[in-house]
Design a protein around this motif. Structure first.
Motif, PDB file in Angstrom:
ATOM      1  N   ASP B 152       0.820  -1.211   0.000  1.00  0.00           N
ATOM      2  CA  ASP B 152       0.000   0.000   0.000  1.00  0.00           C
ATOM      3  C   ASP B 152       0.856   1.264   0.000  1.00  0.00           C
ATOM      4  O   ASP B 152       0.440   2.289  -0.524  1.00  0.00           O
ATOM      5  N   ALA B 153       2.054   1.168   0.557  1.00  0.00           N
ATOM      6  CA  ALA B 153       2.951   2.332   0.537  1.00  0.00           C
ATOM      7  C   ALA B 153       3.228   2.730  -0.916  1.00  0.00           C
ATOM      8  O   ALA B 153       3.128   3.898  -1.291  1.00  0.00           O
ATOM      9  N   PHE B 154       3.576   1.750  -1.737  1.00  0.00           N
ATOM     10  CA  PHE B 154       3.849   2.040  -3.161  1.00  0.00           C
ATOM     11  C   PHE B 154       2.580   2.485  -3.881  1.00  0.00           C
ATOM     12  O   PHE B 154       2.619   3.372  -4.741  1.00  0.00           O
ATOM     13  N   ASP B 155       1.453   1.847  -3.540  1.00  0.00           N
ATOM     14  CA  ASP B 155       0.191   2.214  -4.202  1.00  0.00           C
ATOM     15  C   ASP B 155      -0.220   3.641  -3.842  1.00  0.00           C
ATOM     16  O   ASP B 155      -0.657   4.405  -4.702  1.00  0.00           O
ATOM     17  N   LEU B 156      -0.088   3.980  -2.552  1.00  0.00           N
ATOM     18  CA  LEU B 156      -0.410   5.345  -2.115  1.00  0.00           C
ATOM     19  C   LEU B 156       0.453   6.352  -2.878  1.00  0.00           C
ATOM     20  O   LEU B 156      -0.025   7.393  -3.327  1.00  0.00           O
ATOM     21  N   ALA B 157       1.739   6.016  -3.025  1.00  0.00           N
ATOM     22  CA  ALA B 157       2.659   6.906  -3.745  1.00  0.00           C
ATOM     23  C   ALA B 157       2.172   7.116  -5.175  1.00  0.00           C
ATOM     24  O   ALA B 157       2.147   8.246  -5.678  1.00  0.00           O
ATOM     25  N   ASP B 158       1.763   6.038  -5.820  1.00  0.00           N
ATOM     26  CA  ASP B 158       1.312   6.133  -7.215  1.00  0.00           C
ATOM     27  C   ASP B 158      -0.008   6.893  -7.331  1.00  0.00           C
ATOM     28  O   ASP B 158      -0.181   7.722  -8.222  1.00  0.00           O
ATOM     29  N   VAL B 159      -0.937   6.579  -6.438  1.00  0.00           N
ATOM     30  CA  VAL B 159      -2.261   7.204  -6.524  1.00  0.00           C
ATOM     31  C   VAL B 159      -2.162   8.709  -6.294  1.00  0.00           C
ATOM     32  O   VAL B 159      -2.750   9.499  -7.029  1.00  0.00           O
ATOM     33  N   TYR B 160      -1.388   9.105  -5.280  1.00  0.00           N
ATOM     34  CA  TYR B 160      -1.320  10.533  -4.928  1.00  0.00           C
ATOM     35  C   TYR B 160      -0.093  11.240  -5.510  1.00  0.00           C
ATOM     36  O   TYR B 160       0.110  12.419  -5.252  1.00  0.00           O
ATOM     37  N   ARG B 161       0.717  10.513  -6.269  1.00  0.00           N
ATOM     38  CA  ARG B 161       1.943  11.078  -6.870  1.00  0.00           C
ATOM     39  C   ARG B 161       2.761  11.839  -5.829  1.00  0.00           C
ATOM     40  O   ARG B 161       3.037  13.034  -5.965  1.00  0.00           O
ATOM     41  N   THR B 162       3.125  11.107  -4.786  1.00  0.00           N
ATOM     42  CA  THR B 162       3.842  11.724  -3.670  1.00  0.00           C
ATOM     43  C   THR B 162       4.852  10.732  -3.093  1.00  0.00           C
ATOM     44  O   THR B 162       4.644   9.523  -3.171  1.00  0.00           O
ATOM     45  N   PRO B 163       5.927  11.242  -2.505  1.00  0.00           N
ATOM     46  CA  PRO B 163       6.782  10.338  -1.736  1.00  0.00           C
ATOM     47  C   PRO B 163       6.018   9.798  -0.527  1.00  0.00           C
ATOM     48  O   PRO B 163       5.216  10.520   0.070  1.00  0.00           O
ATOM     49  N   VAL B 164       6.264   8.543  -0.193  1.00  0.00           N
ATOM     50  CA  VAL B 164       5.689   7.927   1.001  1.00  0.00           C
ATOM     51  C   VAL B 164       6.855   7.481   1.864  1.00  0.00           C
ATOM     52  O   VAL B 164       7.812   6.896   1.359  1.00  0.00           O
ATOM     53  N   MET B 165       6.777   7.804   3.154  1.00  0.00           N
ATOM     54  CA  MET B 165       7.858   7.401   4.035  1.00  0.00           C
ATOM     55  C   MET B 165       7.395   6.317   4.998  1.00  0.00           C
ATOM     56  O   MET B 165       6.297   6.395   5.539  1.00  0.00           O
ATOM     57  N   ILE B 166       8.244   5.298   5.164  1.00  0.00           N
ATOM     58  CA  ILE B 166       8.043   4.320   6.230  1.00  0.00           C
ATOM     59  C   ILE B 166       8.921   4.804   7.379  1.00  0.00           C
ATOM     60  O   ILE B 166      10.154   4.809   7.272  1.00  0.00           O
ATOM     61  N   LEU B 167       8.277   5.241   8.447  1.00  0.00           N
ATOM     62  CA  LEU B 167       9.002   5.772   9.600  1.00  0.00           C
ATOM     63  C   LEU B 167       9.028   4.688  10.672  1.00  0.00           C
ATOM     64  O   LEU B 167       8.049   4.478  11.385  1.00  0.00           O
ATOM     65  N   ALA B 168      10.154   3.971  10.721  1.00  0.00           N
ATOM     66  CA  ALA B 168      10.257   2.867  11.674  1.00  0.00           C
ATOM     67  C   ALA B 168      11.451   3.132  12.571  1.00  0.00           C
ATOM     68  O   ALA B 168      12.500   3.570  12.098  1.00  0.00           O
ATOM     69  N   ASP B 169      11.300   2.862  13.844  1.00  0.00           N
ATOM     70  CA  ASP B 169      12.458   3.018  14.716  1.00  0.00           C
ATOM     71  C   ASP B 169      13.418   1.867  14.463  1.00  0.00           C
ATOM     72  O   ASP B 169      13.057   0.839  13.893  1.00  0.00           O
ATOM     73  N   GLN B 229      -2.144  20.795  -2.223  1.00  0.00           N
ATOM     74  CA  GLN B 229      -2.979  20.943  -1.021  1.00  0.00           C
ATOM     75  C   GLN B 229      -4.321  20.230  -1.181  1.00  0.00           C
ATOM     76  O   GLN B 229      -4.842  19.655  -0.226  1.00  0.00           O
ATOM     77  N   ALA B 230      -4.875  20.262  -2.392  1.00  0.00           N
ATOM     78  CA  ALA B 230      -6.144  19.559  -2.638  1.00  0.00           C
ATOM     79  C   ALA B 230      -5.950  18.061  -2.425  1.00  0.00           C
ATOM     80  O   ALA B 230      -6.790  17.376  -1.835  1.00  0.00           O
ATOM     81  N   ARG B 231      -4.804  17.574  -2.877  1.00  0.00           N
ATOM     82  CA  ARG B 231      -4.476  16.156  -2.699  1.00  0.00           C
ATOM     83  C   ARG B 231      -4.299  15.841  -1.210  1.00  0.00           C
ATOM     84  O   ARG B 231      -4.779  14.823  -0.708  1.00  0.00           O
ATOM     85  N   TYR B 232      -3.591  16.723  -0.489  1.00  0.00           N
ATOM     86  CA  TYR B 232      -3.358  16.498   0.936  1.00  0.00           C
ATOM     87  C   TYR B 232      -4.681  16.472   1.703  1.00  0.00           C
ATOM     88  O   TYR B 232      -4.835  15.738   2.672  1.00  0.00           O
ATOM     89  N   LYS B 233      -5.625  17.284   1.247  1.00  0.00           N
ATOM     90  CA  LYS B 233      -6.937  17.329   1.913  1.00  0.00           C
ATOM     91  C   LYS B 233      -7.617  15.954   1.777  1.00  0.00           C
ATOM     92  O   LYS B 233      -8.130  15.412   2.756  1.00  0.00           O
ATOM     93  N   ILE B 234      -7.585  15.398   0.577  1.00  0.00           N
ATOM     94  CA  ILE B 234      -8.178  14.072   0.367  1.00  0.00           C
ATOM     95  C   ILE B 234      -7.442  13.042   1.219  1.00  0.00           C
ATOM     96  O   ILE B 234      -8.057  12.176   1.846  1.00  0.00           O
ATOM     97  N   ILE B 235      -6.125  13.146   1.260  1.00  0.00           N
ATOM     98  CA  ILE B 235      -5.329  12.187   2.048  1.00  0.00           C
ATOM     99  C   ILE B 235      -5.707  12.282   3.531  1.00  0.00           C
ATOM    100  O   ILE B 235      -5.940  11.275   4.202  1.00  0.00           O
ATOM    101  N   ARG B 236      -5.812  13.513   4.033  1.00  0.00           N
ATOM    102  CA  ARG B 236      -6.203  13.699   5.443  1.00  0.00           C
ATOM    103  C   ARG B 236      -7.569  13.088   5.719  1.00  0.00           C
ATOM    104  O   ARG B 236      -7.800  12.508   6.778  1.00  0.00           O
ATOM    105  N   GLU B 237      -8.486  13.275   4.764  1.00  0.00           N
ATOM    106  CA  GLU B 237      -9.859  12.816   4.992  1.00  0.00           C
ATOM    107  C   GLU B 237     -10.025  11.311   4.851  1.00  0.00           C
ATOM    108  O   GLU B 237     -10.912  10.725   5.466  1.00  0.00           O
TER     109      GLU B 237
END
Lengths: 248, 356, 69
Positions: B152-169, B229-237
């Motif tokens: 889903d990380a890769f899919d989210l990146a493709d759908v929203y055309r954005t970098p996706v970060m896996i933040l793991a300790d 920002q429009a994309r971020y709004k959808i992502i937030r929601e």
């Protein structure tokens, strides 16, 4: 009527934003003509820099990517490694390539990355208003070397072509100039050799082009070409610095 | 498929490959070296390419180039290296390019330590580089969850055309746990990458591709920012995710992510034995922050306060405070650097805090 | 016979073509300004032109087209 010369369709019809007499326009055209002659427009990806050529994507009529300052060789590597059939070139100035992007260009050459770099050396930062570049000549006045470049303070100018020619992965390295029609013809031949080197999969290729910056040098275009000949060519000798393409 | 005992880093790498990522550009840094090492061994066997870059700066720009040409691509690093990648992250966001970046977080600031930390929360969730942007940030709390979220990380990146970060300790990266790989299939409709620079001619039947983050005209830059920002709004929601645990009728809500959230579950059990009901809200996406999920839990009349637990000087606690918005007290427990609290320490804090 | 066309609207009057011409038959039109405010290059004596294309090759803005019978 037979056409002797006309603008290549691999340059778009956009009017170049460069100052009158700027060598960037000449080199853009040479690169585009080579792409047309090699019949590779549909497989070429251009990587343009930060600097005066930042709008290169408006002019090269190929798929284009704008890279961060100095990072074009790394970004171009990303395209070439994911799709080796692409013909990938970077077009970079002396601030972009020789200063902030020194690591990226050295390691693209070191990996023998099968890309072509067109390196414009006009001994100054053009876009930002005429600051000193690593290639600025000793004694040359710029806005950040207002008393002339002092070698004891900031060293002597860097010779990129010679430096990269020492790297094993470099396959074709040549320095040319665009100060006269004869040198422009030679420059085009060098650019063609560099692209052919990439097409043959031989390794990294780079053409350093000595160019002018009439605006920031404070000269007329014609004077700047003469200044280039008298001052730059003696320090930056023209010629092939490395060529493994002819080896069997 | 049978369970397999795997180190977090290696499991993440394998999951990425199974999610269709065949290109990886990276640079060594502890504690995430097992990712590039795994990729170096595996990618050539699946027809992909691993390349060790000369620096993190170069690696993220190689990712930029690969993404610009339409490839599914990833890089990984740890805190100091991720700092170096921030320039590239900003360009990726501005040029609207998809990619996945893994950060196995270690202690900071500076060279810090090689022990686990959660000190990069601000950098990850606020964008990290220059300009108004956010990567989507996913925070796994187990090796299995890290594996499960890669597709889903890769899919989210493709759908929203954005970098996706896996933040793991660093614990997630270095710990071995049994994991199961399920057949990786996309649950989303993935858009065509017709914007990618793959070679063009007038006969190509598409506009010439220009991958770029330079918009010199004010109006054009505004348009790009509005699009983001429009994309971020959808992502937030729509994309905020959290796990809630033991929250019904809880008196205190602990908010924690990553490995710390698992330790909090043990602390909750200790409190339970002492007759105190404590619940947990564990953000799975830290950007977008799961405001709705947290707010819903905090709105329960039984809940008196929230306690945020982190291996930091208190970073996510700011998002918790913004969400709770003064309705109830929000406390912080944790230490900056690399000190991972024990369940007993957390439970002790909760019990003391209750008396205060 | 040579036909040399200068796209005057795109010309920036840099004078590099004037310098490049071996026959010295190009000059900047002193009494003419294009839309951008430059004195565009102009051909003075097409009969003397040998279509060597030195001017076109030197032009940074690709404004010169040369045809020949």
């Amino acid at each position: 009527m037979q056409t002797v010369f006309k603008k290549t369709p691999v340059l778009t019809d956009a009017i170049l934003h460069y100052c009158p007499g700027c060598g960037h326009g000449i080199v853009h055209r040479l690169v585009a003509e080579v792409i047309e002659e090699l019949g590779i427009q549909d497989r070429t990806v251009a990587y343009v820099p930060v600097g005066c050529a930042v709008f290169g994507y408006k002019y090269f009529n190929v798929d284009s990517v704008e890279a961060a300052h100095g990072r074009a060789p790394a970004a171009a590597t990303g395209t070439k490694r994911t799709d080796p059939n692409r013909v990938v070139f970077t077009y970079q100035g002396d601030g972009d390539l020789a200063s902030i992007g020194a690591a990226e260009i050295v390691h693209a050459a070191h990996r023998g990355e099968k890309i072509t770099t067109i390196f414009i050396n006009n001994a100054i930062y053009g876009m930002t208003g005429g600051q000193m570049a690593p290639t600025t000549l000793v004694g040359q006045k710029t806005t950040t070397s207002p008393y002339g470049r002092d070698e004891n303070h900031c060293g002597k100018p860097i010779r990129i072509a010679e430096m990269l020619a020492t790297i094993e992965g470099s396959a074709y390295i040549e320095r040319v100039a665009v100060n006269t029609p004869a040198n422009i013809v030679k420059a085009k031949k060098a650019i063609k050799n560099a692209f052919e080197c990439q097409l043959a999969g031989k390794g990294f290729s780079l053409v350093e082009v000595l160019s002018n910056c009439p605006t920031n040098w404070g000269m007329s275009p014609v004077e700047s070409m003469e200044w280039l000949e008298k001052n730059m060519i003696p320090y930056y000798p023209l010629g092939v610095k490395k060529d493994i393409t002819k080896e069997v | 498929m049978a369970k397999k005992l795997m180190k977090g880093c290696e499991a993440v790498a394998e999951a990425a490959i199974q999610a269709g990522c065949h290109f990886f550009f990276g640079y060594p840094i502890t504690p995430q070296n097992d990712i590039p090492e795994y990729m170096a061994a595996r990618l050539p066997k699946v027809g992909g390419c691993f390349l060790q870059a000369e620096s993190e700066v170069a690696a993220i720009n190689m990712v930029y180039g690969a993404a610009a040409s339409g490839a599914r691509v990833m890089t990984s690093s740890s805190s100091p290296g991720v700092s170096l990648k921030q320039e590239g992250m900003s360009y990726l966001a501005g040029a609207e390019l998809p990619c996945v970046v893994v950060n196995m977080v270690r202690g900071g600031p500076g060279l810090g330590s090689i022990q686990p930390s959660q000190g990069d929360y601000f950098q990850a969730t606020r964008g990290g580089g220059h300009g108004d942007y956010h990567p989507i940030v996913l925070a796994p709390s187990s090796v299995q969850e890290a594996v499960d979220m890669m597709q889903d990380a890769f899919d989210l990146a493709d759908v929203y055309r954005t970098p996706v970060m896996i933040l793991a300790d660093g614990i997630i990266g270095q710990m071995m746990e049994p994991v199961e790989f399920h057949e990786s299939t996309s649950k989303r409709e993935l858009p065509k990458k017709d914007w990618a620079a793959t070679g063009w001619s007038p006969a190509s039947g598409r506009p010439r591709a220009v991958v770029n983050s330079l918009y010199i005209e004010v109006d054009e830059l505004q348009e790009m920012n509005d699009r983001l920002q429009a994309r971020y709004k959808i992502i937030r929601e729509t994309e905020a995710k959290a796990e809630t645990y033991n929250t019904d009728g809880a008196e205190i809500i602990v908010c924690a992510y990553g490995t710390v959230a698992r330790i909090c579950k043990s602390a909750i059990a200790i409190c339970e034995k002492k007759g105190v009901k404590v619940g947990l809200v564990r953000p799975i996406t830290v950007w977008p922050f799961p405001e709705k999920q947290l707010k819903e839990v905090m709105d329960q009349p039984s809940v008196k306060k929230a306690i945020t637990v982190e291996i930091s000087a208190g970073q996510m606690v700011e998002d918790v405070r913004l969400t709770v918005n003064g309705a109830k007290p929000v406390e912080f427990f944790g230490k900056p650097g690399s000190y991972t609290p024990t369940a007993e320490e957390i439970a002790e804090y909760i019990m003391k805090s209750r008396e205060a | 016979m040579v036909k040399l066309t200068i796209d005057e609207g795109r010309c920036k009057g840099c004078g590099l073509c004037v310098r490049a011409c071996p026959k010295k038959i190009l000059e900047l039109a002193k009494n003419k300004l294009n839309e951008k405010g430059y004195h565009p290059a102009q051909m003075m004596d097409i009969e003397a032109c040998v279509a060597c294309a030195s001017c076109a090759r030197t032009c940074p803005d690709a404004v010169i087209t040369i045809e020949k019978e």
